[in-house]
Structure formats: structure tokens, C-alpha cells
Design a protein around this motif. Structure first.
Motif, PDB file in Angstrom:
ATOM      1  N   LEU A  46       0.828  -1.206   0.000  1.00 37.85           N
ATOM      2  CA  LEU A  46       0.000   0.000   0.000  1.00 37.85           C
ATOM      3  C   LEU A  46       0.863   1.257   0.000  1.00 37.85           C
ATOM      4  O   LEU A  46       0.557   2.223  -0.723  1.00 37.85           O
ATOM      5  N   GLN A  47       1.932   1.262   0.755  1.00 40.71           N
ATOM      6  CA  GLN A  47       2.827   2.424   0.770  1.00 40.71           C
ATOM      7  C   GLN A  47       3.481   2.643  -0.594  1.00 40.71           C
ATOM      8  O   GLN A  47       3.627   3.787  -1.045  1.00 40.71           O
ATOM      9  N   VAL A  48       3.853   1.566  -1.265  1.00 46.21           N
ATOM     10  CA  VAL A  48       4.441   1.687  -2.611  1.00 46.21           C
ATOM     11  C   VAL A  48       3.412   2.262  -3.579  1.00 46.21           C
ATOM     12  O   VAL A  48       3.723   3.156  -4.379  1.00 46.21           O
ATOM     13  N   VAL A  49       2.180   1.773  -3.514  1.00 48.75           N
ATOM     14  CA  VAL A  49       1.120   2.277  -4.400  1.00 48.75           C
ATOM     15  C   VAL A  49       0.864   3.757  -4.127  1.00 48.75           C
ATOM     16  O   VAL A  49       0.714   4.560  -5.063  1.00 48.75           O
ATOM     17  N   LEU A  50       0.820   4.148  -2.874  1.00 49.15           N
ATOM     18  CA  LEU A  50       0.596   5.556  -2.546  1.00 49.15           C
ATOM     19  C   LEU A  50       1.748   6.432  -3.018  1.00 49.15           C
ATOM     20  O   LEU A  50       1.532   7.564  -3.471  1.00 49.15           O
ATOM     21  N   LEU A  51       2.985   5.926  -2.940  1.00 49.66           N
ATOM     22  CA  LEU A  51       4.134   6.676  -3.445  1.00 49.66           C
ATOM     23  C   LEU A  51       4.058   6.837  -4.958  1.00 49.66           C
ATOM     24  O   LEU A  51       4.307   7.932  -5.489  1.00 49.66           O
ATOM     25  N   VAL A  52       3.697   5.769  -5.652  1.00 47.65           N
ATOM     26  CA  VAL A  52       3.570   5.844  -7.117  1.00 47.65           C
ATOM     27  C   VAL A  52       2.467   6.825  -7.497  1.00 47.65           C
ATOM     28  O   VAL A  52       2.624   7.640  -8.422  1.00 47.65           O
ATOM     29  N   LEU A  53       1.347   6.805  -6.806  1.00 49.96           N
ATOM     30  CA  LEU A  53       0.253   7.730  -7.089  1.00 49.96           C
ATOM     31  C   LEU A  53       0.644   9.172  -6.770  1.00 49.96           C
ATOM     32  O   LEU A  53       0.234  10.110  -7.478  1.00 49.96           O
TER      33      LEU A  53
END
Length: 176
Positions: free
Chosen positions: A32-39
Motif C-alpha cells: 500500500l505504501q508503494v502504491v501511494l508513493l507511485v500515485l
């Protein structure tokens, strides 16, 4: 991989935090943290920063709670083992002490349960009048064995209540 999923499924139904469940939780929050960083990098929206902070706080709190539960379980297990040891020591000392055998007076007898039976029968005699008085006070006054019939809401006195008959009444009223 299938054994991990099987362990994860069984750990859901196991009390307390299991290592498999914690691993899956940590992996999910990391993803989830990786997805939020990408977004965040794709949209430059401040909302993803706040969502990442909220997610990190939840991630930390879940791991903290899992540690606390594990410590509490360890303390409970330690207390249980010490209580078992004390009860074992008490039984051993009761068996070796000649005054502790038999009746509570200390007199020796053929069975060790005589004192226990006397105490249970005394408790049963004391509790019997209380339960009888409680049962008489719970009855509704004036309704000894009287059966009451519910009043019909629809005005139909046949006593037959069915959804089919209700639909027939609706059909009859619409047809006229």
C-alpha cells in the motif's frame, strides 16, 4: 506458496497474532505504501501524502497491538504454569498430611469425598427455598393458567393469517 496461503487461512481462525498473519499484514501495508508513493509521483496530489501518513500510523499501531497481545499471552501462560505447579504441590501436601484426609474435621475415613458431599447437600438445602420463592414472584398476577388469544389486526375472525389471504384481499379491493 500454497502452504503459505493455507497457513494464512488457518491463522485467521486462530486466536492471537500468528507469524503468518503478521507477515501478510506487513506485506500488504508495504505494498500500500508503494502504491501511494507511485500515485503521489504520478499526480503530485497532497492527498496521497496524508493517506500515506494515515496508513503508516495504522501499520505501526497494528504491529504494536500484536506485540502487546503476544506479551499478554506469554504472561497468561506463565501464570497458568505457576498455578498448575502450586495446585500440584497443594495436592501432594494434602495427600501426605494425615489430618487433611477424609472429613473436614481431620478424622480419617474410608473415602475422601464425604466432607465434599456434606457441603454440597447443605448448599442444596439452602438454595432450594430461594429458588421456590423466586419462581413465585416471577409469575404475572391474575394469569395462573389462562390462555389469551391475540386480537386480529385485519378484522378477519377466522384466525387464519397468511400472506396469500392478504393478497387475495388486495386483489378483491382492486377489482371493484
Amino acid at each position: 506458496m500454497t502452504s503459505f496461503i493455507e497457513n494464512l487461512w488457518s491463522s485467521i481462525f486462530t486466536a492471537g497474532p500468528t507469524p503468518t498473519l503478521l507477515l501478510a499484514t506487513n506485506f500488504s501495508f508495504a505494498a500500500l505504501q508503494v502504491v501511494l508513493l507511485v500515485l503521489l509521483l504520478a499526480t503530485y496530489s497532497i492527498h496521497f501524502v496524508f493517506l500515506s501518513i494515515i496508513s503508516a500510523g495504522l501499520w505501526y499501531s497494528i504491529n504494536w497491538f500484536a506485540r502487546e497481545v503476544t506479551q499478554a499471552q506469554a504472561q497468561a501462560a506463565e501464570q497458568e504454569t505457576s498455578a498448575e505447579q502450586e495446585s500440584t504441590e497443594a495436592k501432594h501436601s494434602a495427600q501426605t498430611d494425615p489430618r487433611a484426609r477424609g472429613t473436614p474435621d481431620g478424622a480419617d475415613s474410608d473415602t475422601e469425598t464425604e466432607g465434599l458431599l456434606d457441603r454440597k447437600s447443605t448448599q442444596a438445602r439452602l438454595s432450594t427455598p430461594q429458588s421456590a420463592s423466586a419462581s413465585t414472584t416471577l409469575q404475572v398476577p391474575g394469569s395462573a393458567s389462562e390462555v389469551r388469544k391475540r386480537l386480529s389486526v385485519s378484522g378477519d375472525s377466522s384466525g387464519y393469517a397468511s400472506t396469500d389471504s392478504e393478497w387475495e384481499k388486495v386483489d378483491d379491493s382492486n377489482g371493484n
